[in-house]
Enzyme design. Sequence first.
Site, PDB file in Angstrom:
ATOM      1  N   CYS A 115       0.896  -1.137  -0.053  1.00 46.24           N
ATOM      2  CA  CYS A 115       0.041   0.153   0.041  1.00 46.24           C
ATOM      3  C   CYS A 115       0.933   1.260   0.037  1.00 46.24           C
ATOM      4  CB  CYS A 115      -0.831   0.042   1.141  1.00 46.24           C
ATOM      5  SG  CYS A 115      -2.057  -1.692   1.300  1.00 46.24           S
ATOM      6  N   HIS A 255      -3.690   6.844   2.920  1.00 42.09           N
ATOM      7  CA  HIS A 255      -3.933   5.511   2.570  1.00 42.09           C
ATOM      8  C   HIS A 255      -5.322   5.240   3.022  1.00 42.09           C
ATOM      9  CE1 HIS A 255      -4.075   1.517   1.253  1.00 42.09           C
ATOM     10  NE2 HIS A 255      -3.659   1.079   2.448  1.00 42.09           N
ATOM     11  N   ASN A 285     -10.086  -0.796   0.827  1.00 45.61           N
ATOM     12  CA  ASN A 285      -8.447  -0.650   0.741  1.00 45.61           C
ATOM     13  C   ASN A 285      -8.382  -1.240  -0.959  1.00 45.61           C
ATOM     14  OD1 ASN A 285      -5.781  -0.836   0.658  1.00 45.61           O
ATOM     15  ND2 ASN A 285      -5.924  -1.787   2.955  1.00 45.61           N
TER      16      ASN A 285
HETATM   17  N1  ACO Z   1     -17.406  -9.373  10.782  1.00 44.98           N
HETATM   18  C1  ACO Z   1     -17.818  -9.596  12.270  1.00 44.98           C
HETATM   19  N2  ACO Z   1     -16.828  -9.897  13.106  1.00 44.98           N
HETATM   20  C2  ACO Z   1     -15.571  -9.879  12.681  1.00 44.98           C
HETATM   21  C3  ACO Z   1     -15.136  -9.597  11.206  1.00 44.98           C
HETATM   22  C4  ACO Z   1     -16.228  -9.362  10.479  1.00 44.98           C
HETATM   23  N3  ACO Z   1     -15.677  -9.125   8.943  1.00 44.98           N
HETATM   24  N4  ACO Z   1     -13.834  -9.752  11.154  1.00 44.98           N
HETATM   25  C5  ACO Z   1     -13.603  -9.859  12.608  1.00 44.98           C
HETATM   26  N5  ACO Z   1     -14.394 -10.385  13.492  1.00 44.98           N
HETATM   27  C6  ACO Z   1     -14.486 -10.308  14.972  1.00 44.98           C
HETATM   28  C7  ACO Z   1     -13.234 -10.974  15.088  1.00 44.98           C
HETATM   29  O1  ACO Z   1     -13.290 -12.450  15.089  1.00 44.98           O
HETATM   30  C8  ACO Z   1     -13.134 -10.701  17.027  1.00 44.98           C
HETATM   31  O2  ACO Z   1     -14.095 -11.492  17.404  1.00 44.98           O
HETATM   32  P1  ACO Z   1     -13.346 -12.219  18.853  1.00 44.98           P
HETATM   33  O3  ACO Z   1     -13.380 -10.849  19.859  1.00 44.98           O
HETATM   34  O4  ACO Z   1     -14.465 -12.903  19.417  1.00 44.98           O
HETATM   35  O5  ACO Z   1     -12.081 -12.971  18.520  1.00 44.98           O
HETATM   36  C9  ACO Z   1     -13.757  -9.330  16.861  1.00 44.98           C
HETATM   37  O6  ACO Z   1     -14.526  -9.087  15.520  1.00 44.98           O
HETATM   38  C10 ACO Z   1     -12.717  -8.207  17.125  1.00 44.98           C
HETATM   39  O7  ACO Z   1     -11.818  -8.457  15.976  1.00 44.98           O
HETATM   40  P2  ACO Z   1     -10.458  -7.572  15.898  1.00 44.98           P
HETATM   41  O8  ACO Z   1      -9.442  -8.104  14.807  1.00 44.98           O
HETATM   42  O9  ACO Z   1      -9.953  -7.144  17.174  1.00 44.98           O
HETATM   43  O10 ACO Z   1     -11.235  -6.098  15.138  1.00 44.98           O
HETATM   44  P3  ACO Z   1     -10.520  -4.777  15.043  1.00 44.98           P
HETATM   45  O11 ACO Z   1     -11.119  -3.646  15.766  1.00 44.98           O
HETATM   46  O12 ACO Z   1      -8.934  -4.738  15.281  1.00 44.98           O
HETATM   47  O13 ACO Z   1     -10.779  -4.611  13.465  1.00 44.98           O
HETATM   48  C11 ACO Z   1      -9.487  -4.766  11.436  1.00 44.98           C
HETATM   49  C12 ACO Z   1     -10.212  -5.558  12.636  1.00 44.98           C
HETATM   50  C13 ACO Z   1     -10.914  -4.069  10.799  1.00 44.98           C
HETATM   51  C14 ACO Z   1      -9.118  -5.867  10.448  1.00 44.98           C
HETATM   52  C15 ACO Z   1      -8.623  -3.837  11.780  1.00 44.98           C
HETATM   53  O14 ACO Z   1      -8.051  -4.631  12.710  1.00 44.98           O
HETATM   54  C16 ACO Z   1      -7.833  -3.014  10.862  1.00 44.98           C
HETATM   55  O15 ACO Z   1      -8.513  -2.401   9.942  1.00 44.98           O
HETATM   56  N6  ACO Z   1      -6.618  -3.425  10.755  1.00 44.98           N
HETATM   57  C17 ACO Z   1      -5.545  -2.840   9.810  1.00 44.98           C
HETATM   58  C18 ACO Z   1      -5.857  -3.605   8.484  1.00 44.98           C
HETATM   59  C19 ACO Z   1      -5.281  -3.037   7.284  1.00 44.98           C
HETATM   60  O16 ACO Z   1      -5.150  -1.857   7.130  1.00 44.98           O
HETATM   61  N7  ACO Z   1      -4.699  -3.915   6.308  1.00 44.98           N
HETATM   62  C20 ACO Z   1      -4.193  -3.484   5.109  1.00 44.98           C
HETATM   63  C21 ACO Z   1      -2.776  -2.834   5.401  1.00 44.98           C
HETATM   64  S1  ACO Z   1      -2.544  -2.217   3.918  1.00 44.98           S
HETATM   65  C22 ACO Z   1      -1.697  -3.458   2.625  1.00 44.98           C
HETATM   66  O17 ACO Z   1      -0.155  -3.513   2.530  1.00 44.98           O
HETATM   67  C23 ACO Z   1      -2.581  -4.239   1.893  1.00 44.98           C
END
Ligand code: ACO
Length: 328
Positions: A115, A255, A285
């Site tokens: 990214c 981003h 994204n």
């Molecule tokens: N729908 C419902 N529940 C979900 C989903 C979903 N789609 N995905 C995860 N959950 C659940 C998880 O299983 C977890 O449940 P648990 O507590 O029972 O284990 C709960 O929701 C919370 O999960 P977290 O991972 O703690 O959620 P978080 O608030 O961290 O959000 C997210 C997750 C959106 C992925 C966030 O961490 C994020 O945006 N991270 C950065 C990711 C990113 O930017 N990646 C791309 C980088 S760029 C590149 O180079 C491609």
Amino acid sequence: MKGISVGIRGVGSYVPERRLTNQDLERMVDTNDEWIVTRTGIRERRIAAPDEATSDLALKASVRALEAAGLAADELDLIVVATITPDMFFPSTACLLQDRLGARKAAAYDLSAACSGFIYALANAAGLIASGMYRNALVVGAECLSRITDYSDRNTCILFGDGAGAVVLGPVPEGRGFRSFVLGADGSGGDLLKVAGGGSRLPPTADTVAQRRHFIEMNGREVFKFAVRVMGNAAEEALEKAGLGKADVDLLIPHQANIRIIQSALERLGLPQEKCVVNLDRYGNVSAASIPLALAEAVEDGRVREGDRLLMVGFGGGLTWGASVLVW
Ligand code: ACO
């Protein structure tokens, strides 16, 4: 930046027609619109048609950028495509694009920094122009992330989409153009975000396919923490290198990974929401395409005026990060 002043002379973007909404995803994995919107800000993403590949999206964005710049393809000296979803291992997507544009004189190569790829590619091309080696460059961020997204994994499939953005770089009057670049990498975090299969470490086999190793694997929580830290740091460093303060920023183009990451960057920089371009609600994204897509939309919407100070900042797999200050 030393040498000739280099800036952006035209922008263009393209997204595929098909929309994948949160409601569509509710039917595919155990998720819901409310969770996706509150945790990420994303409402829908674009998905390439089966016969569309990354170079097709890149081509459409590039034609628009060249038109906006008033430049013919055979006047290009250089094409750099930032992508992690090339059409194939080789030839590079940049070479495929060079052929289809008819940019006969241009050197062409791909750049892989996930990214952060677009900022890396800008720095690359701007440096070559500033040095006097080249005059006109096309820099493209283009991705078909839907091709490496596992639509049975709710942790990742809600995040990613397809699209392309392109810019034409060239000499600009003094006082305008790029003022600074900050590029960084921390390879020790490479495991947090990767596609493990298909390369020389884990060549494609029936097993790697069965084990879904050709899709994005991500530790979302750790990437989130990393992103919040480096977005603020890189943005501040780029401003300092440009000799500007936070209050000098007219428009932040971050981003587009997660609205909460963007909000933390705004807080750290003390900038109001209206000074920030956000389009992740509509595109999700799009990795290397996110920043140029947001920039192109902001320009087309008349949000960018001559003399405005733009701050672009991104982070991604690698791990990598990058930021740049530009006077429009
Ligand atoms: N729908 C419902 N529940 C979900 C989903 C979903 N789609 N995905 C995860 N959950 C659940 C998880 O299983 C977890 O449940 P648990 O507590 O029972 O284990 C709960 O929701 C919370 O999960 P977290 O991972 O703690 O959620 P978080 O608030 O961290 O959000 C997210 C997750 C959106 C992925 C966030 O961490 C994020 O945006 N991270 C950065 C990711 C990113 O930017 N990646 C791309 C980088 S760029 C590149 O180079 C491609």
